[in-house]
Design an enzyme around this catalytic site. Structure first.
Site, PDB file in Angstrom:
ATOM      1  N   GLU A 104      44.256  29.141  44.946  1.00  0.00           N
ATOM      2  CA  GLU A 104      43.546  28.254  44.034  1.00  0.00           C
ATOM      3  C   GLU A 104      42.724  29.089  43.065  1.00  0.00           C
ATOM      4  OE1 GLU A 104      41.538  25.953  47.056  1.00  0.00           O
ATOM      5  OE2 GLU A 104      39.764  27.220  47.006  1.00  0.00           O
TER       6      GLU A 104
ATOM      7  N   HIS B 145      35.416  23.618  47.195  1.00  0.00           N
ATOM      8  CA  HIS B 145      35.256  24.857  47.948  1.00  0.00           C
ATOM      9  C   HIS B 145      34.232  25.756  47.259  1.00  0.00           C
ATOM     10  CE1 HIS B 145      39.624  24.455  49.575  1.00  0.00           C
ATOM     11  NE2 HIS B 145      38.753  23.859  50.370  1.00  0.00           N
TER      12      HIS B 145
END
Lengths: 292, 388
Positions: free
Chosen positions: A211, A249
């Site tokens: 990511e 996150h």
């Protein structure tokens, strides 16, 4: 064969008496994991789960009665770094930390301690790992897994499940899936896990899910180009993520150009790695690659 | 968590780092006496008026004024306090200036760039400095990268010595006896305050040969606020997007974007991937929303409330991978939430994982209008199709 974890791995649960720890200890036991005991400071002498596993005050106490191969940590974030340090001190081979929200400064200390130890840390802020039809450490749903030939490695929890599901549905099946965690500082990098997959004969290909944020995917891409001979399918989440915003996150934040999804995809492709265009094509992309 | 310049300077000052001194003003009737106080206490006729907002680019936007007379200072202070300041980071609507910092003016000889942050690839804290200070550092990094010097703290010994000496060398500060102490103090401030970033742009040398922090920008690790009592009080909720703030009260992770397809997903990675696939099929995501691992009726209801506060949203895509959470429960939650909230936008639901088939049946047979989909691909196409 599999990596890091099999049905024999004996597992201790740190934080076994908390609601998360207790629930997932039972889930692990039901899946067939060899969970042998737990630790909660101050609760030594009690038992936990339907299997009445013994609870100890410390890992040291537990080790007097059990040989422990691995530990999984379900303790609140402000205490989690100390729980990891305790496991490192007791020379536990595999430490898996599920807890989310550990301060970065605490993880810097953990990282230094790891450098001088033989322990492997997976996580924090991760779903843990699962070896299909053998054992799981953490919170990955077991029923979606079927034995097969693909290893899975990911920075994200639900994307790991998504990848497992697709790999199973296209008929390939999996060896081990490892969620390495979404924090800025984690114990094992993509390259660390790839090295294990490289040495596992049963693993014929690897799905690697990254990511935005950091540069781990870029480093893994260069490493794969020079060192890894099995097919790899990658997917990078966050192509539509704005710069400077933390996307859930703690580690998913773009602070410079090389950390964007587009930049990572470019480097992966340049290194000869197949990149799945969307999240729904991971399974098919791997199937096509394996069949070639 | 971002904090204001004056708060960041307070932290630096606690660690004996010399700062450009001044006082904060919150209302216009404090302006005159505060200007006088700054002039007298710091022996500085000229003063600087600085808007205190979290966004960068304040100077270019007209939020920082150097004033050589008392009259012009009063005039500028009154203009800046309460203005809607537009910079390249605020968006077109700008940011309301609720407080200004009035500081002494310094005789600046040199301006440097200084920053401390954590380098993820090297796994070590890094000092980043440049002799090209006071300007947009990203521009310097792009055009003349060799003018930016990086020095990493030894992550084995944690000794600062080598890094600090490199910084002193890079900025040619060898003749300043207190430079080593100042940089060490800045590092201690950065580390002990749990900073993700501590940036001083510019760090200046005055004509009197003093090293002084003229500005300060700090981002604190939110996960460490439990042990940062003082810094926790610096939290300025007026600087945050009201919807994002509301979502965090619900325990949801929401980020507003500019599109019209609302997204509700469990897990941060899957949430990003869902936004991406909406875009892939020609749509624009309206938001990032991670409802977390335990999606239940309440989280889904709250998620809907947040998404639908955004008037741009024309359809909502729910994408849940049910692991520990069973999909049939999520399906019932969606139905209950839709009924209770009287939704008037189209909702596409994709549930995968435990009991996914049962869940689809529940959705298909319910008396409310929901569009179900089996794959993310199908769900995204349908959600985009509804708005185009």
């Amino acid at each position: 064969m599999s990596i890091l974890l099999n049905e024999k791995t004996s597992i201790l649960v740190q934080g076994i008496t908390g609601s998360e720890g207790l629930f997932h200890s039972q889930q692990m036991l039901d899946y067939g994991s060899n969970v042998v005991c737990g630790v909660t400071p101050g609760k030594g002498g009690e038992t936990a789960t339907e299997n009445n596993l013994p609870v100890f005050n410390s890992i040291e106490e537990a080790q007097k009665e059990f040989l422990i191969d691995a530990t999984v940590i379900f303790v609140p974030p402000r205490f989690a770094a100390n729980a990891i340090l305790e496991a490192i001190n007791q020379n536990i081979g595999l430490i898996v930390c599920i807890s989310e929200g550990i301060p970065v400064r605490d993880m810097k200390k953990v990282k230094s301690a790891l450098n001088n130890s033989s322990s492997i840390l997976i996580g924090p802020n991760c779903p843990g790992l699962i070896t299909a039809e053998e054992s799981k450490i953490g919170i990955t749903p077991g029923f979606i897994c079927k034995k097969g030939s693909i290893g899975i490695l990911s920075r994200s929890g639900t994307l790991t499940y998504e990848a497992i599901d697709q790999i199973v549905n296209v008929g390939l099946g999996m060896t081990t899936a490892v969620g390495i965690g979404g924090d800025p500082i984690i114990g094992s990098s993509m390259i660390d896990i790839l090295k294990h997959f490289a040495n596992d004969d049963e693993t014929k290909g690897v799905v690697m899910i990254g990511e935005i944020g950091g540069s781990m995917e870029n480093e893994a891409a260069e490493w794969i180009k020079d060192n890894f001979n099995k097919p790899v399918v990658s997917f990078i989440a966050g192509q539509t993520a704005p710069k400077g915003k933390r996307m859930g996150h703690a580690g998913a934040i773009i602070s410079e150009g090389s950390e964007t999804a587009d930049a990572k995809i470019k480097i992966l492709k340049k290194c000869g790695i197949s990149v799945s265009k969307t999240v729904s094509e991971i399974g098919e992309t791997m199937l096509n690659l394996i069949e070639e | 968590m971002k904090i204001h310049e004056f708060q960041a300077k307070e932290l630096l000052s606690d660690y004996n780092v010399p700062i450009q001194r001044g006082y904060v003003v919150y209302s216009s009737n404090e302006i005159e006496k505060t200007i006088e106080r700054v002039q007298n206490e710091f022996n500085s006729d000229a003063v600087v008026i600085k808007a205190q907002i979290h966004a960068g680019g304040r100077g270019k936007g007209g939020g920082v004024k150097f004033c050589t007379s008392t009259e012009s200072a009063i005039d500028s202070a009154n203009k800046i306090l309460g203005m809607s300041l537009i910079t390249h980071q605020t968006g077109l609507e700008g940011k309301l200036v609720n407080q200004i910092l009035i500081t002494e003016a310094l005789n600046i000889e040199k301006e440097f760039y200084f920053a401390l942050m954590f380098d993820r690839s090297k796994n070590a804290d890094v000092f980043i400095v440049s002799k090209e200070g006071g300007v947009d550092i990203e521009e310097v990094a792009e055009k003349t990268p060799d003018k930016i010097i990086k020095a990493w703290v030894n992550n084995e010994t944690h000794s600062l010595d080598d890094a600090v000496n490199t910084v002193i060398e890079a900025l040619s500060l060898n003749s300043f006896k207190n430079a080593f102490e100042i940089f060490t103090n800045i590092y201690n401030c950065y580390s002990n305050s749990d900073c993700n970033l501590l940036e001083i742009n510019p760090l200046v040398i005055t004509e009197e040969q003093k090293i002084i922090a003229l500005d300060a920008k700090v981002d604190i690790d939110s996960n460490a606020l439990f042990r940062q009592e003082k810094i926790s009080k610096f939290h300025d909720t007026s600087e945050e997007d009201p919807l994002e703030l509301k979502a965090s009260e619900y325990g949801l992770n929401y980020i507003k974007l500019d599109g019209n397809v609302g997204c509700m997903v469990n897990g941060a990675g899957l949430a990003m991937a869902t936004m991406d696939i909406v875009k892939h099929h020609g749509g624009e995501p309206a938001n990032f929303l991670d409802v977390g691992g335990a999606a239940n009726v309440d989280t889904i209801k709250n998620g809907f409330k947040i998404i639908l506060t955004d008037p741009n949203v024309k359809s909502v895509l729910i994408n849940i991978f049910g692991g520990i959470v069973r999909c049939d429960r999520v399906a019932n939650g969606v139905i209950q939430a839709v009924k209770e909230l009287n939704l008037n936008v189209a909702v596409v639901v994709r549930l995968q994982g435990t009991n996914a088939k049962i869940a689809k049946k529940i959705l298909d047979e319910s008396d409310i209008e929901l569009i179900s989909a089996e794959t993310i691909d199908e769900a995204a196409k349908k959600a985009v199709g509804l708005v185009s």
